[in-house]
Design an enzyme around this catalytic site. Sequence first.
Site, mmCIF file in Angstrom:
data_model
loop_
_atom_site.group_PDB
_atom_site.id
_atom_site.type_symbol
_atom_site.label_atom_id
_atom_site.label_comp_id
_atom_site.label_asym_id
_atom_site.label_seq_id
_atom_site.Cartn_x
_atom_site.Cartn_y
_atom_site.Cartn_z
ATOM 1 N N PHE A 12 11.193 -4.067 32.824
ATOM 2 C CA PHE A 12 11.950 -3.118 32.007
ATOM 3 C C PHE A 12 11.394 -1.700 32.096
ATOM 4 O O PHE A 12 12.133 -0.736 32.235
ATOM 5 C CB PHE A 12 11.957 -3.576 30.543
ATOM 6 C CG PHE A 12 12.890 -4.716 30.298
ATOM 7 C CD1 PHE A 12 14.248 -4.509 30.223
ATOM 8 C CD2 PHE A 12 12.410 -6.004 30.157
ATOM 9 C CE1 PHE A 12 15.126 -5.559 30.006
ATOM 10 C CE2 PHE A 12 13.274 -7.065 29.939
ATOM 11 C CZ PHE A 12 14.628 -6.846 29.862
ATOM 12 N N GLY A 13 10.056 -1.582 32.013
ATOM 13 C CA GLY A 13 9.441 -0.257 32.004
ATOM 14 C C GLY A 13 9.486 0.402 33.376
ATOM 15 O O GLY A 13 9.915 1.560 33.519
ATOM 16 N N VAL A 77 -0.093 -6.346 43.847
ATOM 17 C CA VAL A 77 -1.186 -5.361 43.720
ATOM 18 C C VAL A 77 -2.415 -6.078 43.166
ATOM 19 O O VAL A 77 -2.335 -6.798 42.171
ATOM 20 C CB VAL A 77 -0.761 -4.193 42.803
ATOM 21 C CG1 VAL A 77 -1.901 -3.214 42.609
ATOM 22 C CG2 VAL A 77 0.453 -3.483 43.395
ATOM 23 N N GLU A 168 14.099 -19.227 19.685
ATOM 24 C CA GLU A 168 15.296 -19.307 20.540
ATOM 25 C C GLU A 168 15.252 -20.574 21.391
ATOM 26 O O GLU A 168 16.262 -21.253 21.576
ATOM 27 C CB GLU A 168 15.387 -18.052 21.412
ATOM 28 C CG GLU A 168 15.657 -16.816 20.555
ATOM 29 C CD GLU A 168 15.856 -15.527 21.333
ATOM 30 O OE1 GLU A 168 16.452 -14.602 20.766
ATOM 31 O OE2 GLU A 168 15.411 -15.429 22.484
ATOM 32 N N ASP A 298 4.222 -3.655 28.287
ATOM 33 C CA ASP A 298 3.332 -4.688 27.742
ATOM 34 C C ASP A 298 1.884 -4.472 28.162
ATOM 35 O O ASP A 298 0.960 -4.922 27.480
ATOM 36 C CB ASP A 298 3.774 -6.074 28.247
ATOM 37 C CG ASP A 298 5.024 -6.578 27.551
ATOM 38 O OD1 ASP A 298 5.543 -5.873 26.668
ATOM 39 O OD2 ASP A 298 5.487 -7.693 27.899
HETATM 40 C C1 LIG Z 1 10.871 -15.599 27.402
HETATM 41 C C2 LIG Z 1 10.812 -14.176 26.931
HETATM 42 C C3 LIG Z 1 11.753 -13.704 26.025
HETATM 43 C C4 LIG Z 1 11.709 -12.383 25.590
HETATM 44 N N1 LIG Z 1 12.667 -11.960 24.712
HETATM 45 C C5 LIG Z 1 12.679 -10.654 24.336
HETATM 46 C C6 LIG Z 1 13.711 -10.156 23.501
HETATM 47 O O1 LIG Z 1 14.601 -10.900 23.074
HETATM 48 N N2 LIG Z 1 13.698 -8.831 23.169
HETATM 49 C C7 LIG Z 1 12.719 -7.987 23.627
HETATM 50 O O2 LIG Z 1 12.765 -6.801 23.338
HETATM 51 N N3 LIG Z 1 11.724 -8.426 24.409
HETATM 52 C C8 LIG Z 1 11.681 -9.738 24.793
HETATM 53 N N4 LIG Z 1 10.682 -10.190 25.602
HETATM 54 C C9 LIG Z 1 9.587 -9.274 25.966
HETATM 55 C C10 LIG Z 1 10.020 -8.337 27.084
HETATM 56 O O3 LIG Z 1 10.597 -9.070 28.132
HETATM 57 C C11 LIG Z 1 8.797 -7.574 27.547
HETATM 58 O O4 LIG Z 1 8.259 -6.862 26.473
HETATM 59 C C12 LIG Z 1 9.168 -6.594 28.657
HETATM 60 O O5 LIG Z 1 9.623 -7.308 29.778
HETATM 61 C C13 LIG Z 1 7.971 -5.715 29.035
HETATM 62 O O6 LIG Z 1 8.352 -4.865 30.071
HETATM 63 P P1 LIG Z 1 7.290 -4.418 31.150
HETATM 64 O O7 LIG Z 1 7.993 -3.455 32.038
HETATM 65 O O8 LIG Z 1 6.032 -4.000 30.497
HETATM 66 O O9 LIG Z 1 6.926 -5.744 31.962
HETATM 67 P P2 LIG Z 1 7.887 -6.807 32.680
HETATM 68 O O10 LIG Z 1 9.300 -6.607 32.338
HETATM 69 O O11 LIG Z 1 7.276 -8.132 32.379
HETATM 70 O O12 LIG Z 1 7.695 -6.462 34.233
HETATM 71 C C14 LIG Z 1 6.464 -6.571 34.854
HETATM 72 C C15 LIG Z 1 6.712 -6.591 36.346
HETATM 73 O O13 LIG Z 1 5.471 -6.414 37.009
HETATM 74 C C16 LIG Z 1 5.387 -7.288 38.112
HETATM 75 N N5 LIG Z 1 3.969 -7.510 38.357
HETATM 76 C C17 LIG Z 1 3.033 -7.981 37.513
HETATM 77 N N6 LIG Z 1 1.826 -7.996 38.090
HETATM 78 C C18 LIG Z 1 1.998 -7.513 39.345
HETATM 79 C C19 LIG Z 1 1.110 -7.277 40.429
HETATM 80 N N7 LIG Z 1 -0.198 -7.514 40.320
HETATM 81 N N8 LIG Z 1 1.622 -6.791 41.581
HETATM 82 C C20 LIG Z 1 2.952 -6.541 41.706
HETATM 83 N N9 LIG Z 1 3.830 -6.731 40.698
HETATM 84 C C21 LIG Z 1 3.360 -7.204 39.528
HETATM 85 C C22 LIG Z 1 6.128 -8.528 37.646
HETATM 86 O O14 LIG Z 1 6.583 -9.292 38.748
HETATM 87 C C23 LIG Z 1 7.272 -7.908 36.844
HETATM 88 O O15 LIG Z 1 8.400 -7.663 37.641
HETATM 89 C C24 LIG Z 1 10.696 -11.521 26.056
HETATM 90 C C25 LIG Z 1 9.748 -11.984 26.969
HETATM 91 C C26 LIG Z 1 9.809 -13.300 27.410
HETATM 92 C C27 LIG Z 1 8.786 -13.802 28.412
#
Ligand SMILES: Cc1cc2nc3c(=O)[nH]c(=O)nc-3n(C[C@H](O)[C@H](O)[C@H](O)COP(=O)(O)OP(=O)(O)OC[C@H]3O[C@@H](n4cnc5c(N)ncnc54)[C@H](O)[C@@H]3O)c2cc1C
Length: 422
Positions: A12-13, A77, A168, A298
Amino acid sequence: MRPLVVVVGAGFGGLRAARALRRAPADVLLVDRHNYHLFQPLLYQVATAGLEPEEIAKPVRAVLRGQRNFDFRLAQVTGVDFAARRLATDEGPIGYDYLILATGAAANFFRLKSVEQFGLTLKDIPDAVRIRNHVLSCFEEAIFEPDAERRRALLTFVVVGGGPTGVEMAGALSELIRLVLVKDYRRLDLKDVRILLLEAGNRLLAGFPERLSEAAANTLWRKHVEVRHGALVTGFDATAATLKSGEIVPARTLIWAAGVQAAPLAEALGVPTAHLGRVKVEPTLQLAGHPEVFVIGDAAYLDAQGPSLPMMAPVAIQMGETAARSIRRLLAGGAAVPFVYKDPGTLATIGRNAAVARIRGVSFTGFPAWVVWLVVHLIQLIGFRNRLFVLTNWAWDYFFYDRAVRLITEPTHPRVSQEVPS
Ligand SMILES: Cc1cc2nc3c(=O)[nH]c(=O)nc-3n(C[C@H](O)[C@H](O)[C@H](O)COP(=O)(O)OP(=O)(O)OC[C@H]3O[C@@H](n4cnc5c(N)ncnc54)[C@H](O)[C@@H]3O)c2cc1C
């Protein structure tokens, strides 16, 4: 040469940051270990046979196809050399001028090794498909199991963690079994089926107002989910879950939704981390001493606002926008801007016609909350094709009490079949 902004993580971020840099005078390289963006909030529907994995994910290259300054690299990474401004990856080094780290979270087992080994988690597509395969395999085994005790253990599903994911998951599992599988496995007695939702704290959905926690628990009870508060799981060996109270719950399935922590890369960076291994950032989301590095979503811990910022999609999205804005300003000779979170509210669904919502300080439950949940999730899904398929699937399941994806694509849960203690 134009400066290069590298974004690690297409969640998402990261995706939002890459998009927000479309008009920046720089090239943008998005790096992820997967070639897709995943809509994690609907993973539980893949796990409970409601949706296909490809309906909640979309290839990153397709999402950002129209963006001229964008490219993608499929790579894991493994570290960052901040002094040399270079990433270490399994595909070789990648240099950067600006870096946005958005690597998200991983499951946190709180050092419970047996749960990590035998439990099921819900973080990614393979996890969700594994749960679906496992649950359906339990039913296939149970229908031919003559021993009543073993049959009941096969039909006992323990969900650990009373946050939105656990709530859920438990609600959807109950509906899969009681509305759909009951028609496929007519010989099985529903009285043998048990779904337990175990929460260590004293209420479900701790981040929601108390009234909504109670509403969620009542709805789950009506859906035949046994909700237990103050129930701390201490182990699971693929045949039974053990609670701190000493109680042993014979069960072949334990779904762990009890905790998350920053993805492992955060720890490997060698920079100060805080609660749950999240990287400490400045109010501008920059890494102290490295103004060219931003950590978001996150993976980030914002000291100024403390632990109150939840690990949720809106936080990650807004952080992605702020980091991109700051980089545009830095490129123009300006300064980075501080991050200010605007809370759009929270939602959790508990199955058919049931959800809880808190939006702009107003709490509501039941059918209206469920409709809002449906609309919000449909709008947020990336890609018209995905929205269309998900809407069609939801409508079909709603009117015909069905779940289209009842496929066992791997015959049994491998860890259970191979490693069950005899
Ligand atoms: C089952 C579930 C249900 C959820 N339900 C909700 C909800 O209803 N509402 C809500 O607001 N939030 C919900 N969340 C939380 C939400 O999905 C997260 O807060 C959000 O995805 C965080 O965004 P982000 O960009 O920090 O990380 P993410 O969206 O998790 O993306 C991280 C990305 O980094 C990549 N990555 C990680 N490590 C590496 C590496 N070393 N090298 C290369 N790539 C890497 C991963 O493949 C991934 O694509 C839920 C989470 C889960 C697991």
